[in-house]
Design an enzyme around this catalytic site. Structure first.
Site, mmCIF file in Angstrom:
data_model
loop_
_atom_site.group_PDB
_atom_site.id
_atom_site.type_symbol
_atom_site.label_atom_id
_atom_site.label_comp_id
_atom_site.label_asym_id
_atom_site.label_seq_id
_atom_site.Cartn_x
_atom_site.Cartn_y
_atom_site.Cartn_z
ATOM 1 N N ASP A 92 -13.561 -7.693 78.225
ATOM 2 C CA ASP A 92 -13.921 -6.861 76.828
ATOM 3 C C ASP A 92 -14.497 -7.947 76.657
ATOM 4 O O ASP A 92 -14.607 -9.230 76.395
ATOM 5 C CB ASP A 92 -12.016 -6.953 76.701
ATOM 6 C CG ASP A 92 -12.688 -6.052 74.713
ATOM 7 O OD1 ASP A 92 -13.511 -6.861 74.509
ATOM 8 O OD2 ASP A 92 -11.997 -5.613 74.929
ATOM 9 N N ASP A 124 -13.420 -9.669 64.815
ATOM 10 C CA ASP A 124 -12.670 -8.820 65.950
ATOM 11 C C ASP A 124 -13.955 -8.724 66.879
ATOM 12 O O ASP A 124 -14.703 -8.998 67.066
ATOM 13 C CB ASP A 124 -13.237 -7.453 64.621
ATOM 14 C CG ASP A 124 -13.021 -6.330 64.853
ATOM 15 O OD1 ASP A 124 -11.364 -6.678 65.366
ATOM 16 O OD2 ASP A 124 -13.420 -5.769 65.166
ATOM 17 N N GLU A 183 -7.072 -8.627 82.182
ATOM 18 C CA GLU A 183 -8.288 -8.890 81.074
ATOM 19 C C GLU A 183 -7.844 -10.380 80.051
ATOM 20 O O GLU A 183 -6.730 -10.668 79.959
ATOM 21 C CB GLU A 183 -7.704 -7.722 79.866
ATOM 22 C CG GLU A 183 -9.173 -7.604 78.820
ATOM 23 C CD GLU A 183 -8.671 -6.514 77.755
ATOM 24 O OE1 GLU A 183 -7.624 -5.897 78.004
ATOM 25 O OE2 GLU A 183 -10.283 -6.410 76.800
ATOM 26 N N ASP A 203 -13.592 0.545 74.146
ATOM 27 C CA ASP A 203 -12.512 -0.108 73.497
ATOM 28 C C ASP A 203 -12.788 -0.944 72.395
ATOM 29 O O ASP A 203 -13.079 -1.917 72.088
ATOM 30 C CB ASP A 203 -11.942 -1.208 74.797
ATOM 31 C CG ASP A 203 -10.042 -1.926 73.995
ATOM 32 O OD1 ASP A 203 -10.297 -1.927 73.171
ATOM 33 O OD2 ASP A 203 -10.134 -2.826 74.211
ATOM 34 N N HIS A 262 -14.453 -10.947 73.645
ATOM 35 C CA HIS A 262 -12.963 -11.099 73.679
ATOM 36 C C HIS A 262 -13.692 -12.667 74.278
ATOM 37 O O HIS A 262 -13.546 -13.702 75.049
ATOM 38 C CB HIS A 262 -12.285 -11.017 74.723
ATOM 39 C CG HIS A 262 -11.299 -9.193 74.625
ATOM 40 N ND1 HIS A 262 -9.755 -9.288 74.959
ATOM 41 C CD2 HIS A 262 -11.697 -9.201 73.411
ATOM 42 C CE1 HIS A 262 -9.826 -8.906 74.483
ATOM 43 N NE2 HIS A 262 -10.553 -7.991 73.901
ATOM 44 N N TRP A 279 -3.477 -6.941 79.876
ATOM 45 C CA TRP A 279 -3.874 -7.655 78.707
ATOM 46 C C TRP A 279 -2.806 -7.556 78.017
ATOM 47 O O TRP A 279 -1.904 -6.548 77.801
ATOM 48 C CB TRP A 279 -4.924 -6.940 78.026
ATOM 49 C CG TRP A 279 -4.938 -7.804 76.699
ATOM 50 C CD1 TRP A 279 -5.630 -8.769 76.266
ATOM 51 C CD2 TRP A 279 -4.745 -7.231 74.920
ATOM 52 N NE1 TRP A 279 -5.708 -9.407 74.979
ATOM 53 C CE2 TRP A 279 -5.075 -8.638 74.571
ATOM 54 C CE3 TRP A 279 -3.996 -6.650 75.080
ATOM 55 C CZ2 TRP A 279 -4.415 -9.004 72.764
ATOM 56 C CZ3 TRP A 279 -3.617 -6.276 73.524
ATOM 57 C CH2 TRP A 279 -3.793 -7.571 72.089
ATOM 58 N N HIS A 338 -14.453 -3.793 79.418
ATOM 59 C CA HIS A 338 -14.102 -2.984 78.058
ATOM 60 C C HIS A 338 -15.336 -3.229 77.211
ATOM 61 O O HIS A 338 -15.699 -3.758 76.629
ATOM 62 C CB HIS A 338 -13.002 -3.860 77.526
ATOM 63 C CG HIS A 338 -11.469 -3.152 77.629
ATOM 64 N ND1 HIS A 338 -10.004 -3.515 77.239
ATOM 65 C CD2 HIS A 338 -11.120 -2.177 78.125
ATOM 66 C CE1 HIS A 338 -9.359 -2.453 78.054
ATOM 67 N NE2 HIS A 338 -9.771 -1.864 78.596
ATOM 68 N N LYS A 370 -8.595 -13.066 76.723
ATOM 69 C CA LYS A 370 -9.123 -13.075 75.908
ATOM 70 C C LYS A 370 -9.427 -14.446 75.035
ATOM 71 O O LYS A 370 -8.805 -15.464 75.866
ATOM 72 C CB LYS A 370 -7.882 -12.366 75.022
ATOM 73 C CG LYS A 370 -9.056 -11.710 73.866
ATOM 74 C CD LYS A 370 -7.908 -10.689 73.208
ATOM 75 C CE LYS A 370 -8.284 -10.475 71.617
ATOM 76 N NZ LYS A 370 -7.376 -9.597 70.768
ATOM 77 N N ASP A 401 -13.361 -5.040 68.198
ATOM 78 C CA ASP A 401 -13.345 -4.106 68.508
ATOM 79 C C ASP A 401 -13.749 -2.963 67.061
ATOM 80 O O ASP A 401 -13.459 -1.891 66.946
ATOM 81 C CB ASP A 401 -11.907 -3.495 68.195
ATOM 82 C CG ASP A 401 -10.646 -4.091 69.057
ATOM 83 O OD1 ASP A 401 -10.853 -3.944 70.566
ATOM 84 O OD2 ASP A 401 -9.877 -5.472 68.459
#
Ligand code: RNT
Ligand code: ZN
Length: 418
Positions: free
Chosen positions: A258, A293, A224, A324, A261, A183, A285, A226, A295
């Site tokens: 993820d 955000d 990965e 993650d 993302h 990533w 992830h 995003k 995460d």
């Protein structure tokens, strides 16, 4: 006692609770080392800013500052979570000391810089996944693998190749496959004039990294994607389409999704079956996106459950699972344990669904009954099975683990300053 009643109720639906627990116990879930120190790592100045479009917020006391502290914290997590933990390292967590010749830059990393982590994993029977670190480093210009500056691009390609060698070492030493996730935060804050150029260079860089020899049954490189990051709002080089196309064009690279993302109304639970209609394996992830955000700590929420249902239905052996997220505003160990336990809960919940029966209702077009049964499954005595699962794994039940973290905070974390 209450487990026996729960078991009987699930059995009436054709669900074997003992089998579900046995299955879950064998599913590796990668625990991300970077929750313990706010993604700082050990290879550069720990006070430098986090770059690459990611950010931790909060300054809760007790951040791990050394490999020893991070390992102690991970041990505390492992003691409080049921299921099979696998470690997940970033290259920035290399350990340099007099025995291995001291510090080297990321393009020169070697397996020996991860020997202490291998010893740590071996002593605990853990496998280990790996991630090259393409952020928080002076060679980010700010691009890495897509940089128009050849010296920059080469540095990062060399880093990627070094990480392939390290991933092979981790897989060989630990006897479990190593998922190596690529990533980068490459992209632009504002409208670019050339979108194709960076994506072509990105492709060339991935090709160069993957030209490094490795065993395809043991090392699984991933791309990965995003949608955007902080300061990278207008254009992301490794977008969803780029990563899907790249991985689909090769037999030695898989997609890593993820779930933080994507656009806010997109869900990864609906994407797993789309990928697995074509590919043998994929990686996830697991995180929680909140507005800007990507995460936040994983909760036992609707999407995490839906994601796990899809993983179970499509094949637990086809999806590599990793957590993650990073939260520096609460006790970091509590954040780790909460997310790990919630993913275990959601997987167990998914394994307790009468999936064959529900599929039959769908195929028969019996959508009224399908809705009714799916709704009623939500109030089955799941909590009793969860408690029994924790007991069988030798780990504390809900209600019993947080006091242990409070004690660890008083004894250990509160002694760490800065
Ligand atoms: C960032 C990506 C990436 C990182 C880790 C630290 O948005 O999700 O996976 O979180 O590599
Ligand atoms: Zn991620």
């Amino acid at each position: 006692m209450s487990y026996q009643e729960a078991k009987t109720k699930y059995a009436a639906l054709g669900v074997d609770t003992d089998a579900a627990m046995e299955t879950l116990k064998a599913v590796p879930v990668a625990l991300h080392c970077w929750q313990g120190d706010d993604v700082r790592g050990f290879d550069t100045d720990p006070d430098k800013p986090l770059t690459g479009g990611i950010q931790t917020t909060g300054n809760y006391p007790g951040r791990a500052r050394t490999p020893e502290e991070l390992m102690a914290d991970i041990d505390q997590v492992i003691a409080l979570v049921p299921g099979q933990v696998k470690l997940n390292l970033h290259a920035s967590y290399a350990i340099f000391d007099a025995d291995n010749g001291g510090w080297v830059d990321r393009d020169k990393l070697e397996p020996k810089h991860f020997k202490k982590w291998v010893d740590f994993c071996k002593a605990r029977g853990l496998g280990c996944d790996f991630n090259p670190t393409f952020f928080s480093h002076p060679m980010c210009d700010p691009l890495t693998l897509s940089s128009p500056n050849e010296a920059t691009r080469k540095f990062w390609v060399d880093h990627g190749k070094a990480c392939i060698r390290i991933s092979q070492y981790l897989a060989d030493e630990l006897g479990q496959p190593c998922v190596m996730n690529i990533w980068t935060g490459d992209g632009y804050k504002d409208v670019p004039a050339d979108r194709l150029g960076p994506r072509m260079r990105y492709k060339q860089s991935f090709d160069e990294i993957l030209s490094e020899p490795f065993d395809k049954e043991k090392v699984y490189p991933c791309a990965e994607s995003k949608v955007f990051g902080i300061g990278v709002e207008s254009y992301t080089v490794g977008s969803a389409e780029w990563c899907l196309k790249y991985a689909s064009g090769r037999d030695d690279c898989i997609c890593l999704m993820d779930n933080g993302h994507y656009h806010p109304t997109e869900v990864v639970s609906d994407k797993i079956s789309a990928i697995l209609a074509y590919d043998r394996k994929m990686a996830l992830h697991i995180t929680r996106g909140v507005r800007w955000d990507s995460d936040h700590v994983v909760l036992f929420d609707d999407e995490t459950r839906e994601l796990c249902k899809e993983i179970v239905r499509c094949g637990l052996d086809r999806v590599f699972l990793a957590l993650d997220y990073f939260d520096a505003s609460i006790n970091r160990i509590s954040a780790w344990v909460t997310g790990f336990r919630n993913l275990q809960k959601a997987l167990l919940f998914a394994l307790l669904q009468p999936n064959g029966r529900l599929k039959q209702l769908q195929d028969a077009g019996n959508f009224s009954r399908l809705m009714v049964e799916q709704e009623e499954l939500k109030t089955m005595p799941f909590g009793d099975v969860w408690e029994e699962y924790c007991r069988r794994c030798g780990r504390p039940a809900d209600g019993a683990w947080f006091p242990i973290i409070e004690q660890y905070e008083r004894d250990v974390l509160s002694q760490r300053n800065g």
